[in-house]
Design an enzyme around this catalytic site. Sequence first.
Site, short mmCIF file in Angstrom:
data_model
loop_
_atom_site.label_atom_id
_atom_site.label_comp_id
_atom_site.label_asym_id
_atom_site.label_seq_id
_atom_site.Cartn_x
_atom_site.Cartn_y
_atom_site.Cartn_z
N ASP A 323 6.84 -8.73 -18.28
CA ASP A 323 5.74 -9.49 -18.85
C ASP A 323 6.17 -9.96 -20.24
OD1 ASP A 323 3.24 -10.65 -19.19
OD2 ASP A 323 2.13 -8.90 -18.51
N GLU A 523 -7.16 -11.42 -21.55
CA GLU A 523 -6.41 -10.26 -22.02
C GLU A 523 -7.16 -9.51 -23.11
OE1 GLU A 523 -2.12 -10.37 -22.10
OE2 GLU A 523 -2.16 -12.40 -21.32
#
Length: 817
Positions: A323, A523
């Site tokens: 990521d 997020e």
Amino acid sequence: MMAILAVATVGTATVGVAQVAPPTPSTPANTAHPDRWPALRSPVRPDPAMERKIDQLIARMSVEQKVGQVVQGDIASITPDDVRRYHLGSVFNGGNSDPGGRYNAPAKDWLALADAFWDASTSDDPKLPRIPAIWGIDAVHGHSNIVGATLFPHNVGLAAMRDPELMRRIGAATAVEMRVTGIDWTFAPTIAVVRDDRWGRTYEGFGETPAIAASYAGPLIEGLQGRIGDRDWLKGPHVIATAKHFLGDGGTRNGRDQGDAQIGEDQLRDLFAPPYEAAINAGVQSIMVSFSSWNGRKMTGNDSLLTGVVKRRWGFDGFLVGDWNAHGQVEGCSTTDCPQAINAGLDIYMAPDSWKGIWQSTLREVQSGAIPMARLDDAVRRVLRVKFRAGIFEAGRPSSRPFAGRYDMLGSPEHRAIARQAVAESLVLLKNAGGLLPLKPGARILVAGDGADDVAKQSGGWTLSWQGTGTKPADFPGATTIWQGIDAAVRAAGGTATHAADGAFSARPDAAIVVFGENPYAEFQGDRSDVAFDDPATTDNLATMKRLRAAGVPVVAVFLSGRPLWVNPYLNAADAFVAAWLPGSEGAGVADALFGARPFRGTLPYSWPKRSDQSPLNVGDAGYDPLFAYGFGLKTGQPGELPRLDERRADGGGDRNTLFARGKATGGRRLLIGAPGQLAANPSPERISQRPADRRAQEDSVRLAWTGAGEATAALVGAPVDLTREANGDVALIIELRVDAGPAAPVTLDGVAVTPRLAALANAKTWGEIAVPLRCLAKTDLGKVTAPFALTTAGTLDVTISAIRFGSPGEGLVDCR
């Protein structure tokens, strides 16, 4: 492991859900024992001829070219010439990266850039083989970075459908729209099991148990990739899919993004692994490794899970991708140097702005032996294997491939019809006093609320921009707001519909529909301290609902959110209450259910809280006591009465990323002012003064005035907080303010010069923002920040501040570069 059956009853519905036992109180290790995990094998038949081609290709590749295959950069930090020079095997775009830096760049620009990267990766070099690059993108609820694309409901809504076959059709439609723009790899699906709804990515998960995600992973991946064995598997109308984020990303302590899952190995396996097993059985070719940790050890560096479980025990023969700069969080690593990650089993570093540094250090460490050549060759083999399977070597330029440039397929009627069906099926009816729903479409309907006519709000995060913010209505051609869908349905039946956000009316309506909810986020910016709904609207939706009911108008509440939230006051104020989640571009699907064209059939994928501090809240937990249980949902025509609910909110909640709002500091912080080293809550006003001020409501702001009698600071001070995660990317400290006078001398915000921006706001004589990226705070120990806001000057300055928060910068960006 022994399973227990948790049975919960709410209203007229009773559900039974198989659930694993709660974790043991002992602190477990963070190294997996692969023999305790199910044994799987790749469902893709071995292809000896392909493997020989890969052998021959690897034998011809230089070490530099091999390293390039395991590094990918973000298009905002990389050029086609960089791809050529460094032999990069892939590129990607983050949520705020677009062709030309324009969030609303037209589809043709995406296709042109895809061609440019492909051309660069295949430029002639007589000494080296040609290896085309691939492009990854977060197409997480449709091809959601592209103007005009179909925006499907986010996963939280899709989970409420319990319709695997519709998921297959959604995956197929998304893949075709990606092919229109020449992109061949999606970072989807997210198959997280979410155990704490305070997590800002809750809407990306399919529920609090593994059951829904496990049932969806296979059909959705087959929709995206095609079926193994078919001629168009990974080709033609299909793309490469990614299962993410491995493993336990939804199980972190306190629901903190990129946090730590503090559970035993059995719980890690039984709660979070089943969707990945289903994904591998469906032939997924990419798995993204999570930012998060398991008992203190970062997943990106956990060889026992990446190599021991995924590759050896499960037989996964695709590749593992990291990521966003996650390798930099592994112990002993930085974003530009991390042999530990590739040695643990990572195959591709996602290195958005650090790609050149990680390329250089990886090359150096392969040459020194710190990264064994055999490990590098294995990673390269996995990348090449997926490229061969996807036909990348034969496909030609992206613009020459099937569906490329077919812009009429973006948001096509067929795809929008699929999304509209998904919207209707995803709605969960929580309250229906007197059987109010469905409404009669031929009636006189009033539509109110700040969310009624707003595609961006109903679509949520990961929509044209990372946080889903900063867009305008023109960015959603062909989309339908909830108001537009209601208006069309009512007019078609001979009724009348009126839209007034504040609920004002002249002729009394037969019913009112009030649409409201969370503003877009993604997020960590959605991480919360509790699960109470804090209405962000400038109009008071709750007051509107109460006023309408007092006037004798039946009220239907349509709630837009990325998770279940404590909304007891709103439930009390409504006759009917619909959890609409984040439906995307097809708001007409909401009208379909409200007026009976489609039945209510959705059921809760997450338990709904009875109290604002009730998180984590999962079926099977000891003392499980939700307001609405996992699996609850009234059906069309089914009455659903509720007793009056407690409206008292527990103390200590709120948005973790808000530092100052409604005239007060949050999170236990205090606003202190004064000379350096002499900050106090109520000092002498010799150098600086403060007093309440109004913006949208009485005393919802603070006015600070520097006298020029000496250097002075206004700061928000509290317990130390760790901002390391927030500084990993383009997150900024954002201040909403009006400059009434000044500045007369240099001004710094947390040490960063902001004088020109303040001067511009003073000249504009209007409210605006200052946004300082956290990465600019290089001299600050980001792991222990006690004063996340400190505004300092020695001259005169007069400002009124209404809000301070961490967020994605829009206007007013002050860069330190």
